[in-house]
Motif scaffolding. Sequence first.
Motif, PDB file in Angstrom:
ATOM      1  N   GLY B  25       0.837  -1.202   0.000  1.00 51.70           N
ATOM      2  CA  GLY B  25       0.000   0.000   0.000  1.00 51.70           C
ATOM      3  C   GLY B  25       0.870   1.249   0.000  1.00 51.70           C
ATOM      4  O   GLY B  25       2.084   1.189   0.196  1.00 51.70           O
ATOM      5  N   ILE B  26       0.194   2.371  -0.191  1.00 56.30           N
ATOM      6  CA  ILE B  26       0.893   3.651  -0.150  1.00 56.30           C
ATOM      7  C   ILE B  26       1.456   3.837   1.267  1.00 56.30           C
ATOM      8  O   ILE B  26       0.747   3.666   2.259  1.00 56.30           O
ATOM      9  CB  ILE B  26      -0.092   4.798  -0.487  1.00 56.30           C
ATOM     10  N   HIS B  28       3.387   5.823   4.559  1.00 51.72           N
ATOM     11  CA  HIS B  28       3.215   7.112   5.220  1.00 51.72           C
ATOM     12  C   HIS B  28       4.133   8.181   4.636  1.00 51.72           C
ATOM     13  O   HIS B  28       3.789   9.356   4.633  1.00 51.72           O
ATOM     14  CB  HIS B  28       3.415   6.970   6.732  1.00 51.72           C
ATOM     15  N   GLU B  30       4.987   8.429   1.433  1.00 54.69           N
ATOM     16  CA  GLU B  30       4.303   8.909   0.222  1.00 54.69           C
ATOM     17  C   GLU B  30       3.095   9.770   0.610  1.00 54.69           C
ATOM     18  O   GLU B  30       2.822  10.800  -0.008  1.00 54.69           O
ATOM     19  CB  GLU B  30       3.849   7.719  -0.633  1.00 54.69           C
ATOM     20  N   LEU B  31       2.375   9.330   1.643  1.00 53.35           N
ATOM     21  CA  LEU B  31       1.204  10.087   2.078  1.00 53.35           C
ATOM     22  C   LEU B  31       1.594  11.487   2.553  1.00 53.35           C
ATOM     23  O   LEU B  31       0.884  12.465   2.299  1.00 53.35           O
ATOM     24  CB  LEU B  31       0.483   9.326   3.193  1.00 53.35           C
ATOM     25  N   ALA B 110       1.547   6.748  -9.284  1.00 53.06           N
ATOM     26  CA  ALA B 110       0.967   5.834  -8.281  1.00 53.06           C
ATOM     27  C   ALA B 110       0.112   4.750  -8.912  1.00 53.06           C
ATOM     28  O   ALA B 110      -0.276   3.796  -8.240  1.00 53.06           O
ATOM     29  CB  ALA B 110       0.145   6.623  -7.258  1.00 53.06           C
ATOM     30  N   VAL B 117       8.387   4.651  -5.661  1.00 47.57           N
ATOM     31  CA  VAL B 117       8.031   5.300  -4.390  1.00 47.57           C
ATOM     32  C   VAL B 117       8.522   6.751  -4.417  1.00 47.57           C
ATOM     33  O   VAL B 117       9.725   7.011  -4.372  1.00 47.57           O
ATOM     34  CB  VAL B 117       8.627   4.535  -3.197  1.00 47.57           C
TER      35      VAL B 117
END
Lengths: 374, 374
Positions: B25-26, B28, B30-31, B110, B117
Motif C-alpha cells: 500500500g501507499i 506514510h 508517500e502520504l 501511483a 516510491v
Amino acid sequence: MDATQERTVVSEVSAPGRVAAPDEGISHEELALAARNHGLPLEALRYDVTPPGLHYILVHYDIPAADAATWTLTVHGRVRTPLTLDLAALRALPPVTHRVTMECAGNGRARLAPRPVSQPWLVEAVGTADWTGVPLRTLLAEAGVEPDAVEAVFTGADHGVERGVEQDYGRSLTVQDATAADPEVLVAYEMNGAPLPPQHGYPVRLIVPGWYGMAHVKWLTDIELTDTPFTGFQQAVAYRFRQSAGEPGEPVTRIAPRALMIPPGFPDFMSRTRVVRPGPVRLEGRAWSGRAPVTKVEVSADDGASWQAAELTAADGGPWAWRHWHTPWTATPGRHVLTARATDAEGTAQPLTPPWNRGGFANNEVQRIRVVCQ
Amino acid sequence: MDATQERTVVSEVSAPGRVAAPDEGISHEELALAARNHGLPLEALRYDVTPPGLHYILVHYDIPAADAATWTLTVHGRVRTPLTLDLAALRALPPVTHRVTMECAGNGRARLAPRPVSQPWLVEAVGTADWTGVPLRTLLAEAGVEPDAVEAVFTGADHGVERGVEQDYGRSLTVQDATAADPEVLVAYEMNGAPLPPQHGYPVRLIVPGWYGMAHVKWLTDIELTDTPFTGFQQAVAYRFRQSAGEPGEPVTRIAPRALMIPPGFPDFMSRTRVVRPGPVRLEGRAWSGRAPVTKVEVSADDGASWQAAELTAADGGPWAWRHWHTPWTATPGRHVLTARATDAEGTAQPLTPPWNRGGFANNEVQRIRVVCQ
C-alpha cells in the motif's frame, strides 16, 4: 435539501465506513482524496494569515460551478419573513471580519491504529484566514426567528453520495449557537480580503469560529429554521464520536487544543526528516483551541520525556485565531524527536497517545518531528 | 549552488530510490508528500485558467520564506556583463504573458505496477495559468552570452536533501532552449495577473512552456551560464528515464500528450465513483501536449473497446495551453468506464497500457472514470 430529501442509492457505488486492517497501507481510494484535498505545508505556519492556496481544504463531493451573478441565499422555515438575498444584497449589509483558525475534524486520522478509512490526514489539516461577511445573527434578526425554532439548517451546493446516501452537504446549529455574539457566526464572502476561492466556498460560505471545519458549510445556498433537530447525514451519521459502528455517538463540535511546530532546518525530500546544524535553533509554531484560549505551550526535544514552556506571543489575531509561540533549543549532533503540546484555559492538554474513535475525529495527538543534527 | 556545491549527508536521513513491493500500500512517507502537495481537483478542468489554489503543486523541499524587498536574481558565468536584478528592475523590463499548461513529470506514478516510491500522483498533477514576466532571452541578451557557453543553470532558494545529496534545487537548459523564440522561456513574477503565490515560486520563477514541471525552477535566485553541461542532482540523477537503477538514463524534457475528462455527474465521497442519470450527458475536458499541437481527442464509454472523436474547440489559449474538447454521450443504466486519449501533431497517441520507468515519469496512460448510471 433537508434530510427527508436525502436518497438512498445503490450500495455498489458507496461502501460502508470501515477501519483498515493491521498493516494495511494507504489505499488508492484514500490516496485519491489526498491528491484532491490538501493540508497546510508545515513551513506555512510561518504566516499569521494563511495564503489561500496553502490553507487546508476538504471537499466532500465536487467543487460546484457557482455563478455569483445568479447565486442566491434563502432564509426560510420557522421565520416571520423569509428572505432571498443575492450577493449584492449580502454585500450591502454592514460587514465584519473575523480571523479564524479552522481545522478538519479528521486531522490526524491516518496516524491512528487501526486507521479509519477516509481522508487520510496526518497533522496538517489546518489554516487561518480573515473571513469577511455578514453576521448570521443579523440575517436571522431580519428574518425574525419564530419562538418554536430550535435549529438553523445550512445547505451547500455540493452534491454527492456518501455511505449510500445521496445528498447536498448539510449541517445545522442550534438557534442559540447560530445567534450568539461570541463566537459570532458569519455568512462570509471574502477570504483574506478577496472573493472566496472556488475551493473555499465561492461565492458564500458559513464560518463558525472555534468549530471543526464540517460546520463551516461552503457554497451556502439555503438556511432553514426548523422546529425539530436536523437528522441529515452529516449531522446524525457522519461527524460523531463512536467506538463501534452501531452507536448513535456524540456530535463533533469545537476544536480540541493543538500545537504545531514549524519543522526546523531543511527536509529530506522523501522521508521529510529534518537536518539541522549544531547550535542554537529557534523552535516556533502555532497553537489553538476552539474551546478556550490557549494558555500554555510546552516543547520537548526528547520525544516527550521532558518538557519546557514556550513563550506565547500576544493573541493579536483575536480569540479564534491561532497564537504564535517560540522557544530556544540548542541542537547537538545526533537524532532528536521534537514535539509540542498546547493546553487551553479549560485545562485540557494534548495527549501523548492518540484518542481513538471510529471516525478518527478530534485527534489532537502531539506532532513528532524527526531531526538529524550533523 | 552548482553541482560542485552539492554535499553528501548521512544516509540515514535519506534512502535510495525504490519501487514498492507487489501489493504494498501507499506508505506514510508517500502520504506525507500527498498531504503537502496536491493535484488539480478534476472538476477544476472546467476553468480555462486554473485558480492558483487548484493548480497542481510539487515542492521538493520547503517553500522558502522569500522577501520580495531584498530578493535579487543574478546572471553570471560565461557572460560579458554579469547582472544583479531586484524585483523592481525585473518589472521595469517589457513584460510578456504566456498561457502555459504545466504537468508534473511524475503524474500517473501511483498507478504503475510496480509503483515507484515518490510523490504518489494519480492523474491530476496539472494546471494552466497565465504567467507574466520577462523573456529569459531578453535578460541573456542584456548580459551577453559568451560563445563558449553551452548551458544556463537555474538555481532556486529551496534547500534540502534528496537521495543523500544536500542541494539547492537546480536545473539547466541548453543555451539554444534558453534563448528560443518559441517556446519562449520566461522569468515570471505574476500568475494570473497577481504576484506569484508562495508555493508557485514567489517572488520569481522560471516558466518553460511545453516542459514538465521540473524545468520551471521556482524561487529563482541565480542563472549561471556554463561552458560544460550541468551535472547537478536534478539534472543528472533525478528526472531521467531508466529501467534499472544503474543506468545513466535519458533526460525527461517535454510533456507527452494527455487528455483528461471532467468526471460527469456527481461523486461518491470515498470511492469517487460517479453517478449519472440516464440520458444525454456532455462529456468534456482538456487535452495538451508539450511536443506538438493536439490534433485529436478520442473518447470511449466502454473502457477502450471503441472510440469516437471528440470536438476540439479553438486553441485560443495559444500553443502551450491545453485545449477544450467535448462530445455527447447517452448514459444507459448500468456501469461504464469512461476514458479519453489525445493525439498530437507528431502522431503520438496516449497508450492504453502505461509506459513504465523507474521514476514513473511521463506516464500518460489514459484516465479511467468509473460511472454508475441509475
